[in-house]
Design a protein around this motif. Structure first.
Motif, short mmCIF file in Angstrom:
data_model
loop_
_atom_site.label_atom_id
_atom_site.label_comp_id
_atom_site.label_asym_id
_atom_site.label_seq_id
_atom_site.Cartn_x
_atom_site.Cartn_y
_atom_site.Cartn_z
N ALA A 124 0.84 -1.19 0.00
CA ALA A 124 0.00 0.00 0.00
C ALA A 124 0.88 1.24 0.00
CB ALA A 124 -0.92 0.00 1.23
N THR A 125 0.39 2.31 -0.62
CA THR A 125 1.09 3.60 -0.60
C THR A 125 0.50 4.45 0.52
OG1 THR A 125 1.46 3.48 -2.99
CG2 THR A 125 1.75 5.62 -1.94
N LEU A 126 1.20 4.52 1.63
CA LEU A 126 0.71 5.21 2.83
C LEU A 126 1.01 6.70 2.72
CD1 LEU A 126 -0.56 4.64 5.65
CD2 LEU A 126 1.78 4.52 6.54
N VAL A 127 -0.01 7.53 2.98
CA VAL A 127 0.17 8.99 2.97
C VAL A 127 0.66 9.42 4.36
CG1 VAL A 127 -0.96 11.22 2.69
CG2 VAL A 127 -1.63 9.29 1.24
N THR A 128 1.84 10.05 4.40
CA THR A 128 2.42 10.51 5.66
C THR A 128 2.59 12.02 5.64
OG1 THR A 128 4.69 10.27 4.86
CG2 THR A 128 3.67 8.32 5.83
N ASP A 129 3.05 12.57 6.75
CA ASP A 129 3.29 14.02 6.83
C ASP A 129 4.39 14.46 5.87
OD1 ASP A 129 1.38 14.19 8.77
OD2 ASP A 129 2.80 14.02 10.44
N ASP A 130 5.29 13.53 5.54
CA ASP A 130 6.42 13.86 4.67
C ASP A 130 6.18 13.50 3.21
OD1 ASP A 130 7.84 14.70 6.93
OD2 ASP A 130 8.49 12.64 7.35
N GLY A 131 4.99 13.02 2.89
CA GLY A 131 4.70 12.62 1.51
C GLY A 131 4.03 11.26 1.48
#
Length: 634
Positions: A124-131
């Motif tokens: 999965a492509t996890l959305v984080t604070d850094d992108g």
């Protein structure tokens, strides 16, 4: 244990070596005239081949199970005692080669499971604070936001929080139609984004996702035994020891050791043991490919016997959404009048008003006018001021309150709509009626033809139970040619009707949305959920139709009947084979090796017969537009 694992891993190699040795032995005898070499080579072949068979037999014996392998092992020992190395070599080779063919063909009956598991998302492509960050799907937690782009799979169940796109939901519903997903729409793990991008907030992850539950359900269902399988299992427990006793008795009375050993070989009940489960696996796999989850062999048995189908109305026979079905016009400017009605109803959130707004959008009505003033009258409708015109839109009470009367033609049209069970909305401008709308919960596409097909497949009675009013219920029942209809029912009253039908000797299936109708689903012989995979639908019913379509219901019922018939065919083939072998033994045209060949052939026949279920279609399926895909084999 290590030795057993080694044998399991290399059984196919042992089978190949045995086959090569048998060929070499035959060449030694018939080409080189070297009889001793023939005997030695076939004896070696027998020993090599019997080792994995004997190990399996010993393992079964330790668990107090008399297996087919035990019969073959004893037969090989007997063949060595009488010096028939050719018989022992050929018997063991055929047994191992038959097992190899069984495993290969059985794999094909489980294509639904393999296809589903192959489609399970792994990353999965996890959305984080850094992108964004690529992570294993098991590392995603509830509440996390994941990004899914074109060509990628949705890794979680969740809600769209940003973006929009078209999803192929075939892995969930079995239907390849692309669905547009926008803000706040629900999406499911395992579906594919064909175009666009989505950011999804996870609500279910890992084994809790709908897709994971589907895989688990199908796996459990294929391992759940039907009544026929349970009977055969009990039969086999006594059958194998009985064959051993019979062989001993044959030797005791005939003093023919060779005949007794042959009885052991011919007595192997392989086709009988495998015939029912392979039909069960293939049938349930067929359903899984089409978004039909059937929870086990026992459900298949009962579903095949169903003679009475009981339906909820709203959300089952109908779409569950009100829509304008008829619009009578009494003006030369219908488009503008429709735009006016939509503009006024747009200030309300009433379902009937929203149906008019949607209808106007679909019809590309004229330009919506500016409303100067509106007043909502509870239980009646809306008054509006548009320029110098006074507009009234609502029910008959609203018109009576404003002293507006319908002419004979308008009154006839109104009564006709109401007699058909439709709700009505009337619009008048400056005291003159301009439009009358007939609004109803629309019947699902293809329901009438599907119900006729179910009747053709053996269903005797179609019953509708609904909480809706008598007029509306009867109108739906008349349109669909239902046998019985009962209206104004509470959930507990629906349950009582289901119990009455069962008490009258009917085998009853209840079809509902899997949530409001769960008490009736639980009390019916077979509960069927028309739902897109909600937790309650999956947990409470015996059959889940992921497409929520009636053609899928027709297929499920036809598949259940065909699977039960296929099981009976396999049992007949198995019993007929045993009878053929015993008669052949009595009349002397069947021997040990030839008997083993017929035995193995019968196993393959029942497997291939069951495999016909993988591509089974009902007569009704063949006349449907091609819009489903074989999701499991994609």
């Amino acid at each position: 244990m290590k030795f057993q694992l080694f044998l399991t891993k290399h059984t196919n190699h042992i089978t190949l070596v045995t086959g090569i040795l048998i060929v070499l032995g035959m060449l030694s005898k018939y080409l080189l005239q070297f009889t001793l070499g023939y005997q030695v080579i076939l004896a070696v072949a027998s020993i090599i081949a019997v080792i994995p068979i004997a190990v399996r037999a010993w393992s079964a014996l330790r668990n107090k199970v008399f297996s087919i392998e035990l019969l073959v092992s004893i037969a090989v020992i007997g063949a060595f005692i009488i010096g028939e190395f050719n018989e022992s070599a050929i018997v063991t080779f055929l047994f191992l080669f038959g097992s190899y063919l069984e495993s290969k063909t059985l794999q094909k009956t489980r294509t639904a499971i393999k296809g589903l598991t192959d489609m399970s998302p792994t990353t999965a492509t996890l959305v984080t604070d850094d992108g964004t960050e690529e992570v294993d799907v098991d590392d995603v937690d509830e509440g996390d936001v994941v990004l899914v782009k074109t060509g990628s799979q949705v890794p979680v169940d969740g809600i769209v929080v940003e973006g929009n796109g078209y999803l192929n939901e075939a892995s969930i519903t079995g239907e390849a139609r692309q669905i547009n997903k926008q803000l706040k729409d629900s999406v499911y793990s395992g579906t594919m984004v064909e175009n666009g991008y989505l950011k999804i907030k996870a609500t279910q992850v890992g084994d809790d996702t709908t897709f994971a539950k589907i895989i688990e359900l199908v796996e459990e269902a294929q391992d759940t035994k039907s009544k026929a399988e349970k009977f055969i299992d009990r039969f086999a427990q006594y059958y194998t020891p009985a064959v051993l006793v019979l062989a001993v008795l044959v030797f005791a009375f005939s003093r023919d050791f060779r005949l007794a050993i042959t009885v052991l070989v011919l007595g192997c009940p392989g086709a009988l043991v495998i015939g029912a489960p392979v039909s069960n696996v293939a049938g349930i796999g067929n359903g899984a490919k089409r978004g039909i989850l059937i929870k086990g062999g026992e459900v298949v048995d009962t579903f095949a016997k169903v003679d009475t189908l009981v339906f909820d109305k709203t959300g089952t026979l109908t779409e569950g959404n009100t829509a304008v079905t008829t619009m009578h016009t009494y003006t030369n400017n219908a488009d503008n009048q429709l735009a006016l009605a939509a503009a006024i109803e747009g200030v309300s959130d009433h379902p009937l008003g929203q149906a008019i707004v949607s209808y106007a959008d679909q019809q590309s009505a004229g330009v919506a006018p500016v409303l100067d003033d509106t007043e909502t009258v509870k239980g009646q409708g809306i008054c509006a001021q548009v320029g110098k015109q006074e507009v009234v839109i609502g029910n008959q009470k609203m018109l009576t309150a404003h002293n507006i009367k319908l002419n004979p033609t308008q009154l006839k049209d109104l009564n006709g709509l109401q007699a058909g069970g439709q709700s009505t909305v009337i619009m008048a401008v400056d005291g003159q009626v301009q439009l009358i709308f007939g609004i109803a919960d629309t019947i699902r596409p293809g329901v009438k033809d599907s119900l006729a097909a179910l009747k053709a497949q053996g269903i005797k009675k179609l019953v509708m139970l609904t909480g809706d009013n008598e007029l509306t219920a009867q109108a739906v029942a008349n349109e669909l040619n239902l046998d019985e209809v009962h209206a104004n029912l509470l959930p507990e009253e629906k349950v009582e009707y289901v119990k009455k039908l069962k008490a009258a000797g009917n085998t009853v299936a209840f079809i509902g949305d899997g949530i409001n109708d769960s008490p009736s689903i639980a009390n019916a012989d077979i509960g069927i959920a028309m739902g897109s995979g909600t937790d309650v639908a999956i947990d409470t019913s015996d059959v889940v139709l992921m497409q929520s379509s009636f053609p899928a219901l027709v297929h499920a019922h036809g598949l259940a009947k065909k699977t039960v018939l296929n099981t009976r065919e396999n049992i007949f083939i198995a019993i007929a084979t045993v009878a053929f072998l015993l008669i052949g033994l009595i009349f002397g045209y069947i021997y040990m090796a030839s008997g083993m060949f017929v035995h193995e052939a019968s196993i393959l026949v029942v497997i291939f017969n069951a495999m016909r279920l993988i591509n089974f279609q009902t007569k009704f399926d063949k006349h449907q537009p091609t819009k489903t895909i074989q999701a499991a084999t994609a």
